[in-house]
Design a protein around this motif. Structure first.
Motif, PDB file in Angstrom:
ATOM      1  N   THR A  17       0.394   1.061   9.495  1.00  0.00           N
ATOM      2  CA  THR A  17      -0.734   0.692   8.688  1.00  0.00           C
ATOM      3  C   THR A  17      -1.642   1.452   8.650  1.00  0.00           C
ATOM      4  N   ARG A  18      -2.828   1.189   7.922  1.00  0.00           N
ATOM      5  CA  ARG A  18      -4.139   1.979   8.020  1.00  0.00           C
ATOM      6  C   ARG A  18      -4.583   1.932   9.440  1.00  0.00           C
ATOM      7  N   SER A  57       2.876   2.108   2.471  1.00  0.00           N
ATOM      8  CA  SER A  57       3.151   2.394   3.935  1.00  0.00           C
ATOM      9  C   SER A  57       4.668   1.578   4.201  1.00  0.00           C
ATOM     10  N   THR A  91       0.791  -1.266  -0.064  1.00  0.00           N
ATOM     11  CA  THR A  91      -0.182  -0.113  -0.026  1.00  0.00           C
ATOM     12  C   THR A  91       0.910   1.214   0.145  1.00  0.00           C
ATOM     13  N   LEU A 128      -2.655   6.836   9.420  1.00  0.00           N
ATOM     14  CA  LEU A 128      -1.811   5.458   9.793  1.00  0.00           C
ATOM     15  C   LEU A 128      -1.716   5.310  11.285  1.00  0.00           C
ATOM     16  N   TYR A 134     -10.784   6.943   6.334  1.00  0.00           N
ATOM     17  CA  TYR A 134      -9.463   6.731   7.355  1.00  0.00           C
ATOM     18  C   TYR A 134      -8.334   6.706   6.554  1.00  0.00           C
ATOM     19  N   ARG A 135      -8.414   6.766   5.273  1.00  0.00           N
ATOM     20  CA  ARG A 135      -7.233   6.407   4.339  1.00  0.00           C
ATOM     21  C   ARG A 135      -5.942   7.410   4.709  1.00  0.00           C
TER      22      ARG A 135
END
Length: 167
Positions: free
Chosen positions: A70-71, A52, A50, A82, A78-79
């Motif tokens: 991470t998300r 990240s 992703t 993190l 919420y994108r």
């Protein structure tokens, strides 16, 4: 000399071992069964897939800790938020490696498009080092959830911390 770099396949046995300690010996995580190396392989691929960051701290060829973001939650809104995770090998604590990892993770999270970085710190007394680490980077307490986890025969609180990475 300690180097912080992106995780590689060869790091996964150390990552698996480090995390297993926290699963079995502490309440720092609410996992109750240590994930396998294959599960870590899938998790690392999902995180880095992703965009990240997933970083390791290596010294003399040994991985002594890792950090990733991470998300925070799976829903689309919420994108841009993190959640960070930082874990050190038990024998490597107290040497500034957490500070080194988090110091590299924050700008990497910003580059990944994060506007907010959240930390969920679990504990029942032994989490003070993690709280101090995050405070040193400007995280502020956003709330406390009392008794939301049950592990090792006791109820565990979580402290929510937040760092505004800007827009």
């Amino acid at each position: 000399m300690t180097t912080v770099r992106p995780v590689a396949e060869a790091d996964l046995p150390a990552v698996t071992r480090i995390y297993a300690h926290y699963v079995t010996e502490t309440v720092a995580t609410f996992d109750e069964t240590p994930p396998s190396r294959d599960e870590w392989r899938a998790k690392a691929a999902a995180i880095t897939g992703t965009g990240s960051p997933f970083l390791v701290a290596e010294e003399d060829g040994a991985v002594l800790g890792y950090a990733y973001a991470t998300r925070y939650r799976p829903k689309p809104a919420y994108r841009h938020t993190l959640e960070d995770s930082v874990y050190l090998a038990p024998e490597a604590t107290g040497r500034g490696l957490g500070r080194l990892l988090l110091g590299e993770l924050i700008p990497a999270a910003r580059l990944a498009g994060a506007r907010q970085l959240v930390a969920v710190v679990a504990g029942s007394g032994e989490e003070a080092a993690s709280l101090r680490l995050h405070a040193a980077f400007g995280f502020t307490e956003a709330g406390r959830l009392r008794g939301v986890g049950f592990k090792h025969g006791r109820w565990i609180d979580t402290t929510l911390l937040q760092l505004d990475l800007g827009s």
